[in-house]
Design a protein around this motif. Structure first.
Motif, mmCIF file in Angstrom:
data_model
loop_
_atom_site.group_PDB
_atom_site.id
_atom_site.type_symbol
_atom_site.label_atom_id
_atom_site.label_comp_id
_atom_site.label_asym_id
_atom_site.label_seq_id
_atom_site.Cartn_x
_atom_site.Cartn_y
_atom_site.Cartn_z
ATOM 1 N N TYR A 135 -13.736 4.284 -148.479
ATOM 2 C CA TYR A 135 -13.182 5.634 -148.518
ATOM 3 C C TYR A 135 -11.725 5.871 -147.582
ATOM 4 C CZ TYR A 135 -17.408 7.283 -150.617
ATOM 5 O OH TYR A 135 -18.472 7.364 -151.652
ATOM 6 N N GLY A 136 -11.510 4.982 -146.714
ATOM 7 C CA GLY A 136 -10.363 5.299 -146.027
ATOM 8 C C GLY A 136 -10.722 6.127 -144.842
ATOM 9 N N VAL A 137 -11.644 6.445 -144.661
ATOM 10 C CA VAL A 137 -11.982 7.195 -143.208
ATOM 11 C C VAL A 137 -12.982 6.435 -142.242
ATOM 12 C CG1 VAL A 137 -12.043 9.448 -144.765
ATOM 13 C CG2 VAL A 137 -14.024 8.253 -144.274
ATOM 14 N N GLY A 138 -13.387 5.170 -142.520
ATOM 15 C CA GLY A 138 -14.379 4.659 -141.807
ATOM 16 C C GLY A 138 -14.023 4.378 -140.352
ATOM 17 N N LEU A 139 -12.684 3.737 -140.126
ATOM 18 C CA LEU A 139 -12.401 3.769 -138.558
ATOM 19 C C LEU A 139 -12.334 5.093 -138.017
ATOM 20 C CD1 LEU A 139 -10.794 2.387 -136.495
ATOM 21 C CD2 LEU A 139 -8.497 2.784 -137.497
ATOM 22 N N LYS A 140 -11.864 6.107 -138.320
ATOM 23 C CA LYS A 140 -11.713 7.442 -137.770
ATOM 24 C C LYS A 140 -13.173 8.003 -138.038
ATOM 25 C CE LYS A 140 -9.118 7.083 -140.749
ATOM 26 N NZ LYS A 140 -8.537 5.807 -141.383
ATOM 27 N N SER A 141 -13.928 7.795 -138.995
ATOM 28 C CA SER A 141 -15.264 8.566 -138.863
ATOM 29 C C SER A 141 -16.262 7.913 -138.049
ATOM 30 C CB SER A 141 -15.899 8.846 -140.111
ATOM 31 O OG SER A 141 -15.962 7.690 -140.869
ATOM 32 N N ALA A 142 -16.404 6.618 -137.960
ATOM 33 C CA ALA A 142 -17.027 5.583 -137.191
ATOM 34 C C ALA A 142 -16.782 5.939 -135.594
ATOM 35 C CB ALA A 142 -17.082 3.975 -137.522
ATOM 36 N N SER A 143 -15.511 6.035 -135.262
ATOM 37 C CA SER A 143 -14.866 6.016 -133.998
ATOM 38 C C SER A 143 -15.155 7.683 -133.373
ATOM 39 C CB SER A 143 -13.742 5.584 -133.776
ATOM 40 O OG SER A 143 -13.323 4.409 -134.247
ATOM 41 N N PHE A 144 -14.916 8.693 -134.397
ATOM 42 C CA PHE A 144 -15.252 10.139 -133.838
ATOM 43 C C PHE A 144 -16.720 10.215 -133.775
ATOM 44 C CE2 PHE A 144 -11.033 11.498 -136.081
ATOM 45 C CZ PHE A 144 -10.184 10.758 -135.204
ATOM 46 N N SER A 145 -17.441 9.573 -134.161
ATOM 47 C CA SER A 145 -18.964 9.730 -134.032
ATOM 48 C C SER A 145 -19.574 9.289 -132.714
ATOM 49 C CB SER A 145 -19.624 8.988 -135.005
ATOM 50 O OG SER A 145 -19.568 7.675 -135.154
ATOM 51 N N GLN A 146 -18.636 8.534 -132.032
ATOM 52 C CA GLN A 146 -19.000 7.599 -130.691
ATOM 53 C C GLN A 146 -18.295 8.244 -129.717
ATOM 54 O OE1 GLN A 146 -21.846 5.724 -130.973
ATOM 55 N NE2 GLN A 146 -21.748 6.455 -133.262
ATOM 56 N N CYS A 147 -17.024 8.713 -129.804
ATOM 57 C CA CYS A 147 -16.154 8.676 -128.712
ATOM 58 C C CYS A 147 -15.313 9.860 -129.081
ATOM 59 C CB CYS A 147 -15.397 7.524 -128.476
ATOM 60 S SG CYS A 147 -14.073 6.968 -129.481
ATOM 61 N N ARG A 148 -14.462 10.357 -127.876
ATOM 62 C CA ARG A 148 -13.467 11.362 -128.015
ATOM 63 C C ARG A 148 -11.948 10.660 -127.904
ATOM 64 N NH1 ARG A 148 -14.541 16.274 -129.701
ATOM 65 N NH2 ARG A 148 -12.830 17.239 -128.305
ATOM 66 N N LEU A 149 -11.991 9.745 -127.362
ATOM 67 C CA LEU A 149 -10.609 9.127 -127.239
ATOM 68 C C LEU A 149 -10.693 7.692 -127.790
ATOM 69 C CD1 LEU A 149 -7.714 9.273 -125.795
ATOM 70 C CD2 LEU A 149 -8.797 8.186 -123.918
ATOM 71 N N LEU A 150 -9.938 7.597 -128.889
ATOM 72 C CA LEU A 150 -9.959 6.555 -129.758
ATOM 73 C C LEU A 150 -8.144 6.095 -129.945
ATOM 74 C CD1 LEU A 150 -10.512 4.500 -132.265
ATOM 75 C CD2 LEU A 150 -9.836 6.304 -133.906
ATOM 76 N N THR A 151 -8.290 4.606 -129.288
ATOM 77 C CA THR A 151 -7.014 3.691 -129.530
ATOM 78 C C THR A 151 -6.733 2.699 -130.244
ATOM 79 O OG1 THR A 151 -6.412 4.540 -127.298
ATOM 80 C CG2 THR A 151 -5.197 2.824 -127.789
ATOM 81 N N VAL A 152 -6.113 2.354 -130.992
ATOM 82 C CA VAL A 152 -6.001 1.383 -131.960
ATOM 83 C C VAL A 152 -4.485 0.393 -131.534
ATOM 84 C CG1 VAL A 152 -5.961 0.066 -134.103
ATOM 85 C CG2 VAL A 152 -7.348 2.223 -133.579
ATOM 86 N N SER A 153 -4.687 -0.770 -130.993
ATOM 87 C CA SER A 153 -3.587 -1.735 -130.594
ATOM 88 C C SER A 153 -3.437 -2.677 -131.719
ATOM 89 C CB SER A 153 -3.436 -1.895 -129.338
ATOM 90 O OG SER A 153 -2.305 -2.541 -128.957
ATOM 91 N N THR A 154 -2.396 -3.140 -132.219
ATOM 92 C CA THR A 154 -2.273 -4.323 -133.057
ATOM 93 C C THR A 154 -0.985 -5.129 -133.027
ATOM 94 O OG1 THR A 154 -2.610 -4.598 -135.451
ATOM 95 C CG2 THR A 154 -1.376 -2.848 -134.945
ATOM 96 N N ALA A 155 -1.116 -6.099 -133.376
ATOM 97 C CA ALA A 155 0.107 -7.181 -133.205
ATOM 98 C C ALA A 155 -0.093 -8.084 -134.595
ATOM 99 C CB ALA A 155 0.359 -7.898 -132.093
ATOM 100 N N THR A 156 1.208 -8.445 -135.146
ATOM 101 C CA THR A 156 1.228 -9.430 -136.220
ATOM 102 C C THR A 156 1.942 -10.694 -135.687
ATOM 103 O OG1 THR A 156 3.383 -8.659 -136.921
ATOM 104 C CG2 THR A 156 1.228 -7.649 -137.954
ATOM 105 N N ALA A 157 2.564 -10.677 -134.319
ATOM 106 C CA ALA A 157 3.283 -11.903 -133.981
ATOM 107 C C ALA A 157 3.594 -11.592 -132.667
ATOM 108 C CB ALA A 157 4.466 -12.235 -134.958
ATOM 109 N N GLY A 158 2.818 -11.245 -131.696
ATOM 110 C CA GLY A 158 3.312 -11.026 -130.324
ATOM 111 C C GLY A 158 3.768 -9.648 -129.908
ATOM 112 N N ASP A 159 3.916 -8.708 -130.730
ATOM 113 C CA ASP A 159 4.508 -7.441 -130.396
ATOM 114 C C ASP A 159 3.315 -6.611 -130.804
ATOM 115 O OD1 ASP A 159 7.128 -8.378 -129.493
ATOM 116 O OD2 ASP A 159 7.938 -8.107 -131.444
ATOM 117 N N TRP A 160 2.745 -5.801 -129.679
ATOM 118 C CA TRP A 160 1.785 -5.048 -129.760
ATOM 119 C C TRP A 160 2.146 -3.650 -130.007
ATOM 120 C CZ3 TRP A 160 -3.409 -6.542 -130.199
ATOM 121 C CH2 TRP A 160 -3.581 -8.024 -130.080
#
Length: 536
Positions: A135-160
């Motif tokens: 549905y395109g809501v899994g990351l948000k709905s799963a996280s919001f059900s467990q916490c109030r502060l959600l942070t996602v950090s990602t990198a493809t080649a060293g730059d986060w």
């Protein structure tokens, strides 16, 4: 104004014809031409986006357990071709946090913003064969059900690159403000979990629900926090079992401990009976159904038998196992099919069902990917297959029971003896049961009158009424003394009387308790007989 605010303002202006309120659009009619062409009435509408506060509350209340929520995030790791996933639990009272870190291909900054946007990709979006999303809501709905502060950090080649949802800010401002810069505390955690990594994704949960009012010195709550890690580990071993084995297995660690796969079909055991698989057509796709009859206890070691029973026990794990792209959706259910319910004699019956992701709508896969409803067109076939595997499993159990009865001659196991002779079923009260024997030998009672009562009870078993009551598929089978678990006062009193009768027959106190532990229904209940306590 930030770049995100500018984009939001442009999108609102464009969609509403220059304002955030009402708008008018003419219909384009190409069915007529020339003088005969007529313009249709203008379409008027309002732009009515959902309020952030209400949307947050809705997404936070979708019924995720912690194991379900973590499994939903690992779906994203699998979709990103991750080889290893680390799930960290760190206790610090109200500052406790959890992090799910993978070594997948990561995301660009644009991709990260899309991933953090609620329902940016719907169920109709084309997805790769390895994409476990829906549905395109899994990351948000799963996280919001467990916490109030959600942070996602990602990198493809060293730059986060990093984005944060602070639900307190969203609710205070009434705006979906996706924050660019994490706090110092958040940055320190991210540096810790990404050290030495050049690509991948980290999902960090802070202000975890249920712990914000606790103290860091609260040892009991701290233990509960880490107990959740074991629940998560067990659940992931079930849901992602197919990914955790093979030539290039996925590695998952929870709190530093590897997740072990649980195979519900014990496919490595040579005594497993594989019944003929059936491919069932559904909307141009194929649903593969594979029935199994598991080996009985006499063909498994004690450890193998306990393991095959699963984390919730044999009764809870019989039935259908529904997989979607090798990810388990539903474990151990008869899918609400008519005439199929959990019964002990069907414990060895398990059925694998692989559904194509393209048939999600037909199976009504929910947002949590934790439940399904079988399509109407398949229910008749699934019922037939379920009945067949149940018959085979019951026959295996029946044969095993006959052998065990001949070998051990245990007359105390059941208060009733149920037999089929010459095509007729008979239900007889077990005269060798210690309570029955005690009553028959009671000098103050008339044995002839007691025997007459027993015969009356035997000849008037309300089988027709029970058949009518249980005609539909509902979990309404009566549970003796309320079912498994701690024994109530009535059950304990019956067990005490049975204990006294066994002592009167020459058994020691320990032998009497051991016999009660093997007697139905006390074999599934906790009381003085299971703990070896003295009897008052």
């Amino acid at each position: 104004m930030s770049s995100i605010d500018q984009e939001n303002q442009q999108a609102t202006t464009s969609a509403s014809g220059g304002s955030a309120g009402s708008a008018e659009q003419p219909y384009a009619d190409t069915s007529l031409s020339g003088a005969g062409k007529q313009a249709r009435p203008r379409m008027t509408y309002d732009i009515a986006p959902p309020a952030p506060v209400g949307m947050v509350a809705s997404l936070s209340s979708l019924g995720y357990s912690l194991p379900d929520a973590v499994a939903d995030l690992i779906d994203n790791s699998v979709s990103a071709d991750a080889c290893a996933v680390e799930i960290d639990f760190s206790w610090a009272g109200p500052e406790s946090w959890m992090a799910i870190t993978d070594d997948g291909r990561g995301m660009s900054e644009e991709g990260l913003v899309t991933a953090m946007t609620v329902a940016a990709r719907g169920p109709a979006t084309d997805r790769s064969r390895t994409d476990l999303g829906r549905y395109g809501v899994g990351l948000k709905s799963a996280s919001f059900s467990q916490c109030r502060l959600l942070t996602v950090s990602t990198a493809t080649a060293g730059d986060w690159v990093t984005r944060t949802w602070d639900l307190d800010i969203v609710e205070k401002t009434g705006e979906w403000r996706l924050l660019h810069t994490p706090s110092a505390d958040t940055s320190a955690i991210l540096q810790r979990v990404t050290a030495g990594r050049r690509r991948g994704t980290v999902v960090l949960w802070q202000r975890i629900s249920g712990y914000r009012a606790t103290s860091e010195r609260d040892k009991k709550t701290q233990q509960q926090f880490y107990d959740e890690a074991e629940r998560v580990r067990t659940h992931l071993g079930l849901v992602f079992a197919r990914f955790l084995v093979g030539s290039s297995p996925l590695s998952v660690r929870v709190a530093g401990v590897n997740v072990s796969p649980w195979d519900p079909f014990v496919t490595s055991n040579p005594s497993l009976r594989r019944l003929p698989p059936e491919p069932l057509p559904l909307d141009g796709h194929t649903v593969l159904v594979e029935p199994f009859v598991l080996p009985g206890s006499q063909r498994l070691t004690s450890d193998e038998y306990d393991s095959a029973g699963g984390p919730h026990g044999w009764l809870r794990h019989q039935g259908f196992y529904v997989y979607r792209r090798d990810r388990l959706i539903l474990a151990g259910s008869w899918l609400g099919l008519r005439g199929l319910r959990r019964e002990e004699r069907f414990n060895l019956a398990r059925v694998s069902v692989d559904i194509p992701a393209e048939t999600d709508a037909e199976w009504r896969v929910d947002v949590r990917k934790a439940s399904v409803v079988p399509p109407v067109s398949l229910r008749r076939h699934l019922t037939r297959i379920g009945q067949m595997v149940r018959r085979e499993a019951a026959e295996t159990v029946h044969h095993r029971g006959q052998v065990a009865a001949r070998q051990h001659s245990g007359p105390l196991a059941f208060p009733w003896n149920v037999r089929r002779d010459a095509g007729k079923v008979s239900c007889k009260i077990n005269r060798r049961h210690p309570l029955v024997q005690a009553v028959l030998k009671d000098a103050d009672l008339d044995p002839a009158r007691v025997r007459a009562l027993l015969r009356l009870l035997e000849e008037t078993v309300p089988v027709p009424a029970l058949r009518v009551l249980h005609e539909t598929d509902t979990p309404d089978d009566p549970e003796p003394f309320g079912g498994p678990g701690p024994a109530d006062a009535q059950a304990i009193e019956v067990a005490r009387q049975m204990h006294k009768a066994l002592l009167a027959q020459g058994n020691s106190a320990q032998e009497a308790s051991a016999l009660i532990r093997m007697t139905q229904p006390f074999d599934q209940m906790d009381g003085f007989w299971s703990a070896g306590q003295a009897v008052d």
